[in-house]
Design a protein around this motif. Sequence first.
Motif, PDB file in Angstrom:
ATOM      1  N   GLY A  71       0.619  -1.144  -0.036  1.00 42.94           N
ATOM      2  CA  GLY A  71      -0.200   0.207   0.005  1.00 42.94           C
ATOM      3  C   GLY A  71       0.871   1.050   0.002  1.00 42.94           C
ATOM      4  N   THR A  72       1.874   1.181   0.698  1.00 42.68           N
ATOM      5  CA  THR A  72       2.965   2.059   0.950  1.00 42.68           C
ATOM      6  C   THR A  72       3.607   2.572  -0.264  1.00 42.68           C
ATOM      7  N   VAL A  73       3.805   1.460  -1.214  1.00 44.60           N
ATOM      8  CA  VAL A  73       4.615   1.633  -2.560  1.00 44.60           C
ATOM      9  C   VAL A  73       3.506   2.173  -3.681  1.00 44.60           C
ATOM     10  N   THR A  74       2.366   1.641  -3.642  1.00 39.46           N
ATOM     11  CA  THR A  74       1.390   2.238  -4.320  1.00 39.46           C
ATOM     12  C   THR A  74       0.878   3.648  -4.280  1.00 39.46           C
ATOM     13  N   ASP A  75       0.946   4.008  -3.063  1.00 42.52           N
ATOM     14  CA  ASP A  75       0.714   5.210  -2.543  1.00 42.52           C
ATOM     15  C   ASP A  75       1.767   6.367  -3.107  1.00 42.52           C
ATOM     16  N   LEU A  76       3.110   5.722  -3.088  1.00 48.07           N
ATOM     17  CA  LEU A  76       4.241   6.747  -3.387  1.00 48.07           C
ATOM     18  C   LEU A  76       4.289   6.866  -4.908  1.00 48.07           C
ATOM     19  N   LEU A  77       3.865   5.844  -5.736  1.00 47.62           N
ATOM     20  CA  LEU A  77       3.900   5.705  -7.049  1.00 47.62           C
ATOM     21  C   LEU A  77       2.971   6.920  -7.536  1.00 47.62           C
ATOM     22  N   THR A  78       1.709   6.741  -6.820  1.00 49.28           N
ATOM     23  CA  THR A  78       0.492   7.453  -7.236  1.00 49.28           C
ATOM     24  C   THR A  78       0.934   9.113  -6.861  1.00 49.28           C
ATOM     25  N   PHE A  79       1.572   9.403  -5.948  1.00 50.76           N
ATOM     26  CA  PHE A  79       2.220  10.564  -5.748  1.00 50.76           C
ATOM     27  C   PHE A  79       2.957  11.358  -6.723  1.00 50.76           C
ATOM     28  N   TYR A  80       4.140  10.538  -7.052  1.00 52.29           N
ATOM     29  CA  TYR A  80       5.294  10.931  -8.015  1.00 52.29           C
ATOM     30  C   TYR A  80       4.903  10.774  -9.498  1.00 52.29           C
ATOM     31  N   LEU A  81       3.880   9.868  -9.852  1.00 54.84           N
ATOM     32  CA  LEU A  81       3.500   9.928 -11.055  1.00 54.84           C
ATOM     33  C   LEU A  81       2.213  11.202 -11.235  1.00 54.84           C
ATOM     34  N   HIS A  82       1.946  11.389 -10.240  1.00 54.99           N
ATOM     35  CA  HIS A  82       0.949  12.795 -10.288  1.00 54.99           C
ATOM     36  C   HIS A  82       1.559  14.007 -11.014  1.00 54.99           C
ATOM     37  N   GLU A  83       2.861  14.077 -10.204  1.00 49.37           N
ATOM     38  CA  GLU A  83       3.607  15.087 -10.843  1.00 49.37           C
ATOM     39  C   GLU A  83       3.847  15.292 -12.282  1.00 49.37           C
ATOM     40  N   TRP A  84       3.785  14.081 -12.960  1.00 51.69           N
ATOM     41  CA  TRP A  84       4.038  13.960 -14.420  1.00 51.69           C
ATOM     42  C   TRP A  84       2.682  14.383 -14.944  1.00 51.69           C
ATOM     43  N   LEU A  85       1.709  13.548 -14.497  1.00 52.79           N
ATOM     44  CA  LEU A  85       0.663  13.363 -15.258  1.00 52.79           C
ATOM     45  C   LEU A  85      -0.348  14.689 -15.136  1.00 52.79           C
ATOM     46  N   LYS A 143      -3.752  -0.208 -12.327  1.00 57.43           N
ATOM     47  CA  LYS A 143      -3.812   1.156 -13.316  1.00 57.43           C
ATOM     48  C   LYS A 143      -2.687   1.821 -13.147  1.00 57.43           C
ATOM     49  N   LEU A 144      -2.050   2.047 -12.393  1.00 61.14           N
ATOM     50  CA  LEU A 144      -0.826   2.899 -12.129  1.00 61.14           C
ATOM     51  C   LEU A 144       0.268   2.601 -13.068  1.00 61.14           C
ATOM     52  N   LEU A 145       0.417   1.163 -13.499  1.00 63.77           N
ATOM     53  CA  LEU A 145       1.282   0.681 -14.329  1.00 63.77           C
ATOM     54  C   LEU A 145       1.053   1.271 -15.734  1.00 63.77           C
ATOM     55  N   GLY A 146      -0.107   1.583 -16.270  1.00 66.67           N
ATOM     56  CA  GLY A 146      -0.442   2.111 -17.450  1.00 66.67           C
ATOM     57  C   GLY A 146       0.293   3.642 -17.804  1.00 66.67           C
ATOM     58  N   ALA A 147      -0.285   4.314 -16.307  1.00 68.72           N
ATOM     59  CA  ALA A 147       0.267   5.739 -16.210  1.00 68.72           C
ATOM     60  C   ALA A 147       1.515   5.868 -16.141  1.00 68.72           C
ATOM     61  N   ALA A 148       2.472   4.784 -15.408  1.00 69.69           N
ATOM     62  CA  ALA A 148       3.741   5.101 -15.424  1.00 69.69           C
ATOM     63  C   ALA A 148       4.459   4.631 -16.698  1.00 69.69           C
ATOM     64  N   CYS A 187      -5.966  -5.941 -17.612  1.00 69.46           N
ATOM     65  CA  CYS A 187      -6.228  -6.029 -19.246  1.00 69.46           C
ATOM     66  C   CYS A 187      -7.054  -4.812 -19.614  1.00 69.46           C
ATOM     67  N   GLY A 188      -7.198  -3.920 -19.022  1.00 61.89           N
ATOM     68  CA  GLY A 188      -8.171  -2.588 -19.494  1.00 61.89           C
ATOM     69  C   GLY A 188      -7.274  -2.040 -20.170  1.00 61.89           C
ATOM     70  N   ASP A 189      -8.119  -0.762 -21.040  1.00 62.47           N
ATOM     71  CA  ASP A 189      -7.348  -0.016 -21.847  1.00 62.47           C
ATOM     72  C   ASP A 189      -6.387   0.924 -21.051  1.00 62.47           C
ATOM     73  N   ASP A 190      -6.668   1.323 -19.798  1.00 61.54           N
ATOM     74  CA  ASP A 190      -5.613   1.814 -19.155  1.00 61.54           C
ATOM     75  C   ASP A 190      -4.398   1.506 -18.934  1.00 61.54           C
ATOM     76  N   VAL A 191      -4.103   0.010 -19.165  1.00 58.02           N
ATOM     77  CA  VAL A 191      -2.785  -0.610 -18.949  1.00 58.02           C
ATOM     78  C   VAL A 191      -2.311  -0.761 -20.559  1.00 58.02           C
ATOM     79  N   THR A 192      -3.174  -1.677 -21.188  1.00 59.21           N
ATOM     80  CA  THR A 192      -2.864  -2.049 -22.552  1.00 59.21           C
ATOM     81  C   THR A 192      -2.602  -0.884 -23.453  1.00 59.21           C
ATOM     82  N   GLY A 193      -3.177  -0.026 -23.175  1.00 61.53           N
ATOM     83  CA  GLY A 193      -3.028   1.269 -24.457  1.00 61.53           C
ATOM     84  C   GLY A 193      -1.576   1.829 -24.220  1.00 61.53           C
ATOM     85  N   PRO A 194      -1.092   2.094 -23.165  1.00 60.83           N
ATOM     86  CA  PRO A 194       0.394   2.432 -22.943  1.00 60.83           C
ATOM     87  C   PRO A 194       1.162   1.355 -23.428  1.00 60.83           C
TER      88      PRO A 194
END
Length: 357
Positions: A71-85, A143-148, A187-194
């Motif tokens: 949970g800590t790892v995904t929270d940190l990913l969300t925080f730092y990816l948010h800066e980019w997105l 879903k964060l994987l697609g964002a990353a 398997c959703g578009d949020d991940v497969t598209g990127p």
Amino acid sequence: MTHMRCCSFLWLQVPAQRLEFEKNQGVQRLHQLLNQGMLDLSVRGMAAEVLSSAASSSPRVADAIRLQGLGTVTDLLTFYLHEWLVQGVQEPPCSESAEVKSSAPAPQLPPCNTEILEPLLRLLATVTTSSTGGMPVSDQGLKLLGAAVRAGLAHAAAEGSKVATAAAQVALHLSCKMGVPLSPALCGDDVTGPMIEMVDLACRRAAAGEVKDARILHGGLCAAGFLSKVLGARLSSNAVQLAEVLNSDLLIKLVTILGRSADAVLVAVNAMEPCYMKPITPEGLGSGLRSTGHTYLVTRKVVADLRAALPSQLQLLITLAAGPLEGLQVLGRLGAAAAVKQLMRWEDMKVGRKAAK
């Protein structure tokens, strides 16, 4: 920093240290470091690296991380990816005239936080591979994987390819986890598209002449292996029709990367000697491997990913070829037979083909 690097090495090489790590609540202590927002990013990144080393050495540690700290790892990913997105990576294109577009400054993206994002994603990949439980990542984390990947590709000219490749590794290992069905979120578009975008870029960098190109190829092959698993699962569940797959741009990309990467893959797994002087064509063909790209590709972790990704692609092609004659005809037109034939110099691929039969 030096102390943690030393610990990482010891836990990989000295079994006795792994027991000490578990006894002294090593997972909890390193999670505390990850949660220390005032610490330098490089220190928190190193904490994630040490956790990865410990998890790869012990399924018990991997399970502890899965249960106590993802949970800590995904929270940190969300925080730092948010800066980019938020600051332009996913901004819609402007609808104004071409003259206005050309004069408008490009969005200024923040510095690439690879020193924290890449280790966090690698930690996810390691826990996914080593833990004994079910799906270790929540739907939101998936879903964060697609964002990353998308954010990493937007920074590919800098160091973003490290992040995109690390995210593709996570997706590949999640799709290959034995006894765990593919999550709809994965398997959703949020991940497969990127991931499709990653494969497309890797097709153009398949010569792998430099480290950055080799890393992008590595990520593209991980993404291709993941997408092959997704397509295979969709076919077996009748979620997609065979004709739709055969007529898709994705199948073209999967066959293309298989053929163009063959030389680099064979060199990585020691099935072929590198040919440093072989010219690279404008289409990205030819090995073109220099010492830097070769050094990256032959590392243990990269080869392990290739051993997971390439058989997944091969299995999809076998599934398509074993169906109606139309599938075999389409694969023939795309050059799939030639691509697979190149890879038959790799013993693992021969075994995979026999097993599939």
